[in-house]
Design a protein around this motif. Structure first.
Motif, mmCIF file in Angstrom:
data_model
loop_
_atom_site.group_PDB
_atom_site.id
_atom_site.type_symbol
_atom_site.label_atom_id
_atom_site.label_comp_id
_atom_site.label_asym_id
_atom_site.label_seq_id
_atom_site.Cartn_x
_atom_site.Cartn_y
_atom_site.Cartn_z
ATOM 1 N N HIS A 1 6.557 -0.819 7.922
ATOM 2 C CA HIS A 1 5.812 -0.029 6.943
ATOM 3 C C HIS A 1 6.719 1.002 6.293
ATOM 4 O O HIS A 1 6.713 1.178 5.070
ATOM 5 C CB HIS A 1 4.637 0.652 7.637
ATOM 6 C CG HIS A 1 3.593 1.157 6.712
ATOM 7 N ND1 HIS A 1 2.320 1.467 7.120
ATOM 8 C CD2 HIS A 1 3.611 1.430 5.376
ATOM 9 C CE1 HIS A 1 1.616 1.891 6.084
ATOM 10 N NE2 HIS A 1 2.386 1.887 5.027
ATOM 11 N N ARG A 2 7.502 1.713 7.113
ATOM 12 C CA ARG A 2 8.412 2.725 6.571
ATOM 13 C C ARG A 2 9.404 2.114 5.591
ATOM 14 O O ARG A 2 9.653 2.646 4.510
ATOM 15 C CB ARG A 2 9.161 3.415 7.710
ATOM 16 C CG ARG A 2 10.000 4.609 7.250
ATOM 17 C CD ARG A 2 10.898 5.101 8.360
ATOM 18 N NE ARG A 2 10.162 5.551 9.520
ATOM 19 C CZ ARG A 2 9.573 6.732 9.625
ATOM 20 N NH1 ARG A 2 9.636 7.582 8.614
ATOM 21 N NH2 ARG A 2 8.941 7.072 10.719
ATOM 22 N N ARG A 3 9.967 0.973 5.969
ATOM 23 C CA ARG A 3 10.952 0.327 5.102
ATOM 24 C C ARG A 3 10.329 -0.135 3.792
ATOM 25 O O ARG A 3 10.990 -0.164 2.748
ATOM 26 C CB ARG A 3 11.590 -0.844 5.847
ATOM 27 C CG ARG A 3 12.510 -0.409 6.975
ATOM 28 C CD ARG A 3 12.872 -1.563 7.874
ATOM 29 N NE ARG A 3 13.519 -2.637 7.136
ATOM 30 C CZ ARG A 3 13.740 -3.845 7.643
ATOM 31 N NH1 ARG A 3 13.326 -4.132 8.864
ATOM 32 N NH2 ARG A 3 14.354 -4.761 6.918
ATOM 33 N N LEU B 1 8.867 -7.984 3.071
ATOM 34 C CA LEU B 1 8.336 -6.991 3.999
ATOM 35 C C LEU B 1 6.809 -7.036 4.023
ATOM 36 O O LEU B 1 6.188 -6.962 5.090
ATOM 37 C CB LEU B 1 8.816 -5.591 3.610
ATOM 38 C CG LEU B 1 10.277 -5.268 3.929
ATOM 39 C CD1 LEU B 1 10.691 -3.980 3.222
ATOM 40 C CD2 LEU B 1 10.488 -5.142 5.424
ATOM 41 N N ALA B 2 6.196 -7.164 2.843
ATOM 42 C CA ALA B 2 4.740 -7.231 2.771
ATOM 43 C C ALA B 2 4.219 -8.474 3.491
ATOM 44 O O ALA B 2 3.191 -8.425 4.179
ATOM 45 C CB ALA B 2 4.283 -7.237 1.310
ATOM 46 N N GLU B 3 4.938 -9.584 3.358
ATOM 47 C CA GLU B 3 4.518 -10.819 4.019
ATOM 48 C C GLU B 3 4.571 -10.676 5.539
ATOM 49 O O GLU B 3 3.642 -11.087 6.257
ATOM 50 C CB GLU B 3 5.402 -11.983 3.573
ATOM 51 C CG GLU B 3 5.006 -13.317 4.193
ATOM 52 C CD GLU B 3 5.887 -14.462 3.727
ATOM 53 O OE1 GLU B 3 5.599 -15.612 4.114
ATOM 54 O OE2 GLU B 3 6.871 -14.210 3.001
ATOM 55 N N VAL B 4 5.659 -10.078 6.039
ATOM 56 C CA VAL B 4 5.785 -9.907 7.482
ATOM 57 C C VAL B 4 4.732 -8.937 8.004
ATOM 58 O O VAL B 4 4.123 -9.161 9.052
ATOM 59 C CB VAL B 4 7.200 -9.409 7.845
ATOM 60 C CG1 VAL B 4 7.305 -9.142 9.346
ATOM 61 C CG2 VAL B 4 8.245 -10.435 7.430
ATOM 62 N N ARG B 5 4.499 -7.857 7.250
ATOM 63 C CA ARG B 5 3.460 -6.908 7.656
ATOM 64 C C ARG B 5 2.097 -7.593 7.718
ATOM 65 O O ARG B 5 1.314 -7.354 8.642
ATOM 66 C CB ARG B 5 3.404 -5.740 6.678
ATOM 67 C CG ARG B 5 4.538 -4.725 6.830
ATOM 68 C CD ARG B 5 4.280 -3.516 5.968
ATOM 69 N NE ARG B 5 3.038 -2.870 6.386
ATOM 70 C CZ ARG B 5 2.279 -2.123 5.581
ATOM 71 N NH1 ARG B 5 2.610 -1.964 4.311
ATOM 72 N NH2 ARG B 5 1.197 -1.564 6.046
ATOM 73 N N MET C 1 0.842 -1.176 0.000
ATOM 74 C CA MET C 1 0.000 0.000 0.000
ATOM 75 C C MET C 1 0.875 1.222 0.000
ATOM 76 O O MET C 1 0.583 2.224 0.561
ATOM 77 C CB MET C 1 -0.841 0.117 1.238
ATOM 78 C CG MET C 1 -0.924 -1.026 2.049
ATOM 79 S SD MET C 1 -1.677 -0.959 3.578
ATOM 80 C CE MET C 1 -2.709 0.312 3.625
ATOM 81 N N GLU C 2 2.027 1.161 -0.612
ATOM 82 C CA GLU C 2 2.924 2.272 -0.595
ATOM 83 C C GLU C 2 3.304 2.732 -1.990
ATOM 84 O O GLU C 2 3.533 2.006 -2.851
ATOM 85 C CB GLU C 2 4.234 1.934 0.080
ATOM 86 C CG GLU C 2 4.266 1.393 1.465
ATOM 87 C CD GLU C 2 3.337 0.369 1.892
ATOM 88 O OE1 GLU C 2 3.323 -0.649 1.240
ATOM 89 O OE2 GLU C 2 2.637 0.575 2.849
ATOM 90 N N GLN C 3 3.557 3.372 -1.882
ATOM 91 C CA GLN C 3 4.060 3.705 -3.137
ATOM 92 C C GLN C 3 2.800 3.390 -3.949
ATOM 93 O O GLN C 3 1.966 3.721 -3.942
ATOM 94 C CB GLN C 3 5.031 2.973 -3.715
ATOM 95 C CG GLN C 3 5.530 2.046 -2.717
ATOM 96 C CD GLN C 3 6.739 2.046 -2.213
ATOM 97 O OE1 GLN C 3 7.313 2.342 -2.648
ATOM 98 N NE2 GLN C 3 7.160 1.795 -1.297
#
Length: 253
Positions: free
Chosen positions: A200-202, A126-130, A1-3
């Motif tokens: 999320h920031r990363r 990162l998306a998986e961990v989030r 959901m970034e970018q």
């Protein structure tokens, strides 16, 4: 959901970072830099002042990372960045050291800091961990939080839409994290909120050799925030579950 494209073209690189992401006070007063023209000794500085400047520079550098003004693979020196921000190299160096701890940059001895080059696999991880952290929490909150509490988050969801509408990636990144942080804060676990915010920031840092998020992508992402909030207010658990999982699945692609 970034970018802004028009706004970006109307101002030079880095000038946009200093003006759009940090207050005008980021330019350190002459006396704060030890440059005084009279014989009287300089006034003592509160210990918080340097940390305030460093914090403003850190915010500006983070925005420059998200906005693509700090290019992956490029090396930047603290004195050069300090000159652009109108401050000494010290707060820039301290801010860059924090970014190095976060993994956004790498220290290059005697040269400065290289913006880390990241690949799609890291972003997917990162998306998986989030998702492992946020999805169960959101689904639990959907069953326990009353609609009035969700209604109070409406301005945060609308802020993501406003930032997406003008294509302001840096502002979108901040409002996106603010919305997610406010949702997770309802669980009452401060440690979870801090860990999720770091992840999320990363996940918002751009990939190397990959175009930045388009305004259409930001708008689609922001629309998921408002749709999720509507489903939470309506207490439609099936829609909430579908939207939450789709949100993170889309972040992996």
């Amino acid at each position: 959901m970034e970018q802004g494209r028009a706004r970006e073209q109307a101002r030079p690189p880095y000038a946009s970072v200093a003006s759009a992401t940090t207050p005008a006070s980021v330019r350190v007063p002459e006396q704060a830099r030890g440059e005084h023209t009279h014989s009287e000794p300089p006034a003592p500085r509160p210990a918080v002042q340097r940390h305030s400047v460093r914090g403003q520079i850190l915010d500006a550098l983070r925005a420059a990372l998200v906005d693509g003004q700090l290019v992956p693979g490029q090396v930047y020196s603290a004195p050069a960045l300090g000159a652009r921000f109108g401050v000494s190299a010290t707060p820039v160096r301290e801010a860059m050291q924090q970014l190095a701890i976060e993994g956004a940059v790498e220290v290059v001895p005697n040269r400065g800091f290289r913006v880390s080059q990241r690949g799609p696999r890291e972003l997917a991880e990162l998306a998986e961990v989030r998702a492992l952290i946020e999805v169960p929490v959101m689904l639990r909150l959907a069953r326990t939080v009353p609609p009035a509490r969700w209604c109070a988050l409406r301005p945060l969801a609308e802020a993501t839409v406003a930032a997406a509408a003008v294509g302001d990636r840096a502002s979108y990144a901040e409002s996106d994290r603010a919305f997610h942080g406010a949702v997770l804060a309802l669980c009452g676990n401060e440690q979870l909120v801090m860990v999720a915010d770091d992840l999320h920031r990363r996940s918002q840092w751009p990939l190397g050799n990959t175009p930045a998020s388009r305004r259409a992508d930001l708008l689609a992402d922001a629309a998921e925030h408002t749709a999720l909030l509507d489903a939470l207010i309506a207490q439609d658990l099936n829609v909430v579950q579908a939207l939450v999982r789709e949100h993170f699945t889309g972040a992996e692609s």
